[in-house]
Scaffold this active site. Structure first.
Site, PDB file in Angstrom:
ATOM      1  N   GLU A   1       0.843  -1.195   0.000  1.00 57.60           N
ATOM      2  CA  GLU A   1       0.000   0.000   0.000  1.00 57.60           C
ATOM      3  C   GLU A   1       0.882   1.250   0.000  1.00 57.60           C
ATOM      4  OE1 GLU A   1      -3.471   1.973   2.841  1.00 57.60           O
ATOM      5  OE2 GLU A   1      -2.012   0.585   3.690  1.00 57.60           O
ATOM      6  N   HIS A   2       1.822   1.302   0.942  1.00 52.41           N
ATOM      7  CA  HIS A   2       2.787   2.398   1.023  1.00 52.41           C
ATOM      8  C   HIS A   2       4.190   1.806   0.885  1.00 52.41           C
ATOM      9  CE1 HIS A   2      -0.535   3.380   3.936  1.00 52.41           C
ATOM     10  NE2 HIS A   2      -0.571   4.491   3.223  1.00 52.41           N
TER      11      HIS A   2
END
Length: 430
Positions: free
Chosen positions: A322-323
């Site tokens: 996601e990050h």
């Protein structure tokens, strides 16, 4: 890819939760508001009389909002609008042949339902991340839902309500979990049959594993942004990275949830050891030490040692975080080679928490490896591309033999006849 089978993942995945959310969604579809009220009492521990937050509660929440928090939200909104404005698409028109033209128009969806999570933390920032791109896209009807809070009499958290009011959103519901996603997908009537919640075209927003699973369940009935479940951070770092920065960033995302994932990928055993040492100190000193330690000890979190940065790139691409932070020498060049991530944070001064609030980027991002096929929330989430085709007689006549040949090859002769019928009155084929 073989690496996908061995990268750290949580025990519970979206597919596994479907059996739990399916009956909830079907109950909401069948019974509407009465089901929502019962489910809110069961899961949030509060019995309410109405699912909608009154307009007065929104206004009161904004009036009582801490000035510093308001200033932070206003700056977050300003930056998010700047980025979103540059994501708008314009109509394109292609002249395929003289007299033959294909245009692409971009039209906003009519109505959206935006989910703002609650529970362990308060997320007014998620109001910003959901609402701003929808507004910039030109969506005409925007509704927000957030879990009912027992502490606030079954309404949403006041800071979340204030953020809605600040953005001019007046349709807000105090419903959370899978039932909230179902409410938006199917709409909801009260016991007398009156429509209380109109169904939407698109549902967006982050949430826990059950929210993500519910989004998968209703996909097709409505569009979704992505399956944004428990948060993830991966850090690709080499010996040049500062272990204090890396540890602080891992802790920051583990703070969200015991199921949050925090992964360090490095070719430096010395950095790995240093980060482990710093983590021990930082976790013990943080407010949410218990939940952070649980997240870091879970199978979804790990330190992965690789031979070199090249191998590290293969691992983070397989993981699809996601990050993803890139803290290496020549970080921009390394980041440019990443193929799979929800968002990439480049260099030592770009922590994920900046993106959570005030970078201008959006923090509603794909999780669980779905970055391999899905992107983050943005203006494009709320736009539909419509192709507009216009040919004149000459252009159609010119291409007709090709259409007929292809139609016959597919054993669909009526397709070709739909073209030749336009020239039959002339007594000759084109």
């Amino acid at each position: 890819m073989a690496l996908r089978a061995v990268v750290p993942r949580a025990d519970v995945d979206v597919a596994a939760a479907l059996s739990a959310v399916a009956p909830i969604c079907e109950d909401v579809r069948a019974r509407g508001v009465p089901a929502l009220l019962e489910l809110t009492e069961r899961f949030d521990g509060v019995r309410t009389e109405d699912v909608r937050v009154p307009a007065r509660a929104l206004a009161d929440a904004l009036e009582a909002l801490d000035p510093d928090v308001r200033a932070g939200l206003e700056e977050s909104i300003r930056r998010a609008r700047l980025v979103a404005a540059d994501q708008l698409r314009t109509t394109t028109a292609t002249q395929v042949v003289p007299g033959g033209r294909v245009a692409q128009r971009w039209v906003p969806v009519g109505r959206v339902g935006l989910y703002v999570p609650g529970g362990r933390a308060v997320y007014p920032s998620s109001v910003v991340m959901n609402v701003v791109p929808a507004q910039v896209a030109g969506v005409g009807s925007i509704a927000v839902t957030t879990p009912a809070q027992k502490e606030f009499g079954g309404s949403g958290h006041p800071t979340v309500l204030a953020a809605c009011a600040l953005l001019g959103v007046q349709e807000v519901y105090a419903v959370g979990g899978a039932q909230a996603i179902a409410m938006f997908a199917y709409g909801a009537r009260d016991a007398e049959g009156t429509v209380v919640v109109e169904p939407v075209d698109v549902v967006t927003g982050p949430g826990n594993i059950y929210v993500a699973s519910a989004k998968r369940y209703v996909q097709g009935t409505v569009g979704i942004d992505s399956e944004a479940g428990p948060t993830e951070i991966a850090v690709l770092a080499d010996a040049t990275a500062d272990p204090v920065h890396v540890a602080a960033d891992l802790v920051s995302q583990a703070e969200h949830d015991p199921m949050a994932a925090a992964v360090l990928v490095t070719d430096s055993p010395r950095l790995a050891d240093a980060v482990e040492a710093v983590l021990g100190e930082r976790v013990a000193a943080t407010k949410h030490a218990g939940r952070i330690e649980q997240a870091l000890r879970g199978r979804q979190s790990a330190i992965v040692l690789v031979d070199d940065v090249e191998a590290g790139l293969a691992v983070v691409d397989a993981y699809g975080a996601e990050h993803l932070e890139v803290q290496t020498a020549d970080a921009a060049a390394v980041a440019a080679r990443v193929r799979t991530a929800g968002a990439i944070f480049v260099g030592p001064h770009t922590p994920v928490s900046l993106g959570d609030y005030c970078a201008g980027s959006n923090h509603v991002l794909p999780t669980g490896g779905t970055a391999a096929h899905s992107g983050g929330l943005g203006v494009q989430t709320f736009l539909r591309g419509i192709q507009v085709v216009e040919y004149d007689e000459h252009a159609l006549r010119e291409v007709a033999p090709h259409v007929v040949a292809l139609a016959q090859a597919e054993d669909l002769p009526a397709h070709g006849e739909a073209v030749t019928a336009r020239f039959a009155a002339e007594g000759s084929a084109p």
